[in-house]
Design a protein around this motif. Structure first.
Motif, PDB file in Angstrom:
ATOM      1  N   ASN A 111     -80.446  80.933  10.611  1.00  0.00           N
ATOM      2  CA  ASN A 111     -79.234  81.621  10.880  1.00  0.00           C
ATOM      3  C   ASN A 111     -78.636  82.118   9.606  1.00  0.00           C
ATOM      4  O   ASN A 111     -78.458  81.416   8.627  1.00  0.00           O
ATOM      5  CB  ASN A 111     -78.134  80.794  11.450  1.00  0.00           C
ATOM      6  N   VAL A 164     -76.512  78.499  19.153  1.00  0.00           N
ATOM      7  CA  VAL A 164     -76.020  77.836  17.660  1.00  0.00           C
ATOM      8  C   VAL A 164     -75.703  76.470  17.782  1.00  0.00           C
ATOM      9  O   VAL A 164     -74.669  76.320  18.608  1.00  0.00           O
ATOM     10  CB  VAL A 164     -75.673  78.756  16.837  1.00  0.00           C
ATOM     11  N   THR A 206     -77.521  72.874  10.806  1.00  0.00           N
ATOM     12  CA  THR A 206     -77.161  73.921  11.731  1.00  0.00           C
ATOM     13  C   THR A 206     -78.497  74.078  12.492  1.00  0.00           C
ATOM     14  O   THR A 206     -79.483  74.296  11.978  1.00  0.00           O
ATOM     15  CB  THR A 206     -76.631  75.007  11.216  1.00  0.00           C
ATOM     16  N   LEU A 211     -71.692  67.827  16.738  1.00  0.00           N
ATOM     17  CA  LEU A 211     -73.031  67.976  16.403  1.00  0.00           C
ATOM     18  C   LEU A 211     -74.048  66.630  16.344  1.00  0.00           C
ATOM     19  O   LEU A 211     -75.055  66.793  16.842  1.00  0.00           O
ATOM     20  CB  LEU A 211     -72.912  68.333  14.802  1.00  0.00           C
ATOM     21  N   HIS A 241     -73.499  74.435  15.833  1.00  0.00           N
ATOM     22  CA  HIS A 241     -72.892  74.793  14.741  1.00  0.00           C
ATOM     23  C   HIS A 241     -72.450  73.328  14.023  1.00  0.00           C
ATOM     24  O   HIS A 241     -72.276  72.054  14.534  1.00  0.00           O
ATOM     25  CB  HIS A 241     -71.350  75.197  15.295  1.00  0.00           C
ATOM     26  N   ALA A 242     -72.203  73.286  12.884  1.00  0.00           N
ATOM     27  CA  ALA A 242     -71.851  72.080  11.939  1.00  0.00           C
ATOM     28  C   ALA A 242     -70.439  71.891  11.568  1.00  0.00           C
ATOM     29  O   ALA A 242     -70.269  70.685  11.199  1.00  0.00           O
ATOM     30  CB  ALA A 242     -72.684  72.214  10.724  1.00  0.00           C
ATOM     31  N   LYS A 285     -78.188  77.166   8.236  1.00  0.00           N
ATOM     32  CA  LYS A 285     -77.600  78.405   8.426  1.00  0.00           C
ATOM     33  C   LYS A 285     -77.257  78.786   6.916  1.00  0.00           C
ATOM     34  O   LYS A 285     -76.934  77.746   6.213  1.00  0.00           O
ATOM     35  CB  LYS A 285     -76.328  78.241   9.286  1.00  0.00           C
ATOM     36  N   LYS A 322     -83.760  72.793  14.130  1.00  0.00           N
ATOM     37  CA  LYS A 322     -82.981  72.620  13.015  1.00  0.00           C
ATOM     38  C   LYS A 322     -83.530  73.842  11.983  1.00  0.00           C
ATOM     39  O   LYS A 322     -83.757  73.331  10.898  1.00  0.00           O
ATOM     40  CB  LYS A 322     -82.927  71.170  12.409  1.00  0.00           C
ATOM     41  N   THR A 347     -71.578  73.094  21.123  1.00  0.00           N
ATOM     42  CA  THR A 347     -71.760  72.097  20.239  1.00  0.00           C
ATOM     43  C   THR A 347     -70.903  70.807  20.384  1.00  0.00           C
ATOM     44  O   THR A 347     -71.490  69.777  20.475  1.00  0.00           O
ATOM     45  CB  THR A 347     -71.576  72.661  18.766  1.00  0.00           C
ATOM     46  N   SER A 400     -76.333  75.145   5.211  1.00  0.00           N
ATOM     47  CA  SER A 400     -75.786  74.133   6.102  1.00  0.00           C
ATOM     48  C   SER A 400     -77.176  73.644   6.587  1.00  0.00           C
ATOM     49  O   SER A 400     -77.759  74.250   7.380  1.00  0.00           O
ATOM     50  CB  SER A 400     -74.991  74.438   7.231  1.00  0.00           C
TER      51      SER A 400
END
Length: 445
Positions: free
Chosen positions: A278, A83, A177, A104, A85-86, A123, A120, A425, A174
């Protein structure tokens, strides 16, 4: 007169040739001894990103990476959910929050530049009851404070629009993510590093650090395979072995790395259409780990999980992977004992979910009721290098360490002992921070 001129020319040519031979011999001798300005111990994503950043900043330096396995990203970096992540979960103003959001943006820029495949997919963090809705609202405020890009709070109708088979009262969406193969990304970091002139030594398991008699290269790094490299400075990014590597230079055994295995289930291919992106639960602040979630993969598969159980070996990806010395080392640690007693109920549940697939499926059905026991099978696993202090607290921030004293093993070695999730990330952002620290610590201009 002509004879003297010829003699002088011959002598000059001989002198130049001799000087070139000597220079060449010195260069050969240095290469034979494997002497470097900086050696990075650990070929995971953080070590590789840091080595790359250091060499790109200082192309005149001789830099090497030593890695105990036969390829880069062999452990945590190649055994994760993939993943991007954001930065939603982390405490506002914390280093983790900043590095994740920065990472990110840097990651997507790098992936685009290198044409590395990614998706992309977004999530959803889904609340399924009123208690979770209250926690979700707090989490949304946190994500805004962290400058998570384009994050939204959505209702049940919007949840269905994003994930038609998912149910929930409210969710955080999000859109930035994503998913990627972080093991592949690490290989690209390694390619950049080698193209910039760096050396990668695989199958080099560090067994000892010693002071050398060469003042220009005061540290000798020895491997279990009887190889040796010499260096002016050392950076260690040892992941699952980070505390053990630090102890080799006289550093404290704390924080202690305790390995926790996360086991995933695989959704049957004919049911993968149930999951687009996700889907995550709302974290329960009473427990240290996140809980099961749905993670689509680059190959089209969907991972479900993970749970969190003590690994019986630092690099133990199955119940049958057992190292009695490492297991005893973990369970006798006071910090682990205190943590285990604090979370005894949750720990038993995690072990039960590991043994009985229907218990994990029951958790998954809170979000997608259409997933049944017969729709899943056992999948891969990863091992998390969880740093613990003596009181049983999870160390959730970066830890850097150096030995005590005036010798080279104390002054010239910097240990990155904990680079917590989301390390992949954040890897390019972490690398910039580590390169800054290396420059300041060792006065490299």
């Amino acid at each position: 007169m002509l004879s003297r001129t010829i003699d002088r020319s011959v002598l000059r040519l001989y002198s130049l040739a001799n000087g070139s031979l000597n220079t060449g011999f010195r260069a050969y001798s240095q290469a034979a001894k494997k002497q470097y300005d900086i050696v990075v111990v650990g070929g995971g994503i953080v070590g590789m990103a840091s080595a790359r950043e250091i060499l790109l900043r200082h192309p005149s330096l001789k830099v090497a990476v030593v890695e105990k396995e036969n390829k880069l990203a062999f452990h945590q970096s190649g055994h994760n959910s993939g993943v991007i992540h954001a930065g939603i979960y982390y405490k506002p103003g914390s280093l983790k929050a900043k590095l994740c959001v920065d990472g990110l943006h840097l990651s997507y820029k790098y992936l685009d530049e290198k044409n590395i495949p990614y998706k992309k997919v977004g999530k959803l963090i889904v609340a399924t009851n009123d208690v979770e809705v209250e926690r979700l609202n707090d989490l949304y405020k946190r994500s805004l404070a962290n400058n998570v890009p384009d994050v939204q709070l959505v209702d049940a109708k919007r949840i269905k629009e994003i994930e038609p088979y998912c149910q929930g009262l409210k969710a955080i969406w999000s859109p930035h993510t994503g998913i990627v193969d972080w093991g592949l990304v690490t290989q690209y970091y390694g390619k950049d590093f080698k193209q910039a002139g760096g050396d990668v030594h695989l199958n080099f398991e560090v067994s000892k650090f010693e002071e050398s008699k060469d003042p220009d290269y005061p540290i000798m790094v020895k491997s279990k395979q009887n190889e040796t490299v010499q260096s002016k400075y050392i950076l260690t990014c040892g992941g699952l072995q980070s505390d053990k590597v630090a102890e080799l230079t006289g550093c404290s055994p704390l924080p202690k790395i305790v390995p926790f295995r996360g086991e995933y289930l695989l959704l049957n291919p004919d049911k993968c259409h149930l999951v687009k992106g996700n889907i995550y639960p709302v974290p329960d602040p009473r427990f240290p780990f996140l809980g099961v979630h749905f993670t689509p993969r680059m190959d089209g598969s969907v991972w479900l999980g993970p749970n969190a159980v003590l690994a019986f070996k630092r690099e133990g990806y199955k119940w049958s992977d057992i190292n009695l010395f490492e297991l005893f080392d973990a369970i006798r640690f006071p910090g682990f004992i205190k943590m285990a007693l604090k979370y005894v109920g949750a720990g038993m549940q995690e072990m039960a979910k590991s043994a009985l697939i229907p218990l994990q499926v029951k958790e998954l059905q809170k979000f997608i009721p259409d997933v049944q026991d017969y729709d899943v099978k056992r999948g891969p696993a990863g091992v998390r290098a969880q740093a613990l202090d003596n009181d049983g607290n999870l160390v959730d921030d970066f830890v850097f360490d150096q030995g005590k004293g005036d010798n080279a093993l104390a002054k010239n070695i910097l240990h990155c002992r904990n680079a917590p999730s989301p390390g992949a990330t954040s890897s390019l952002a972490i690398a910039k921070m580590i390169a800054d620290k290396i420059e300041n610590q060792f006065n490299i201009k």
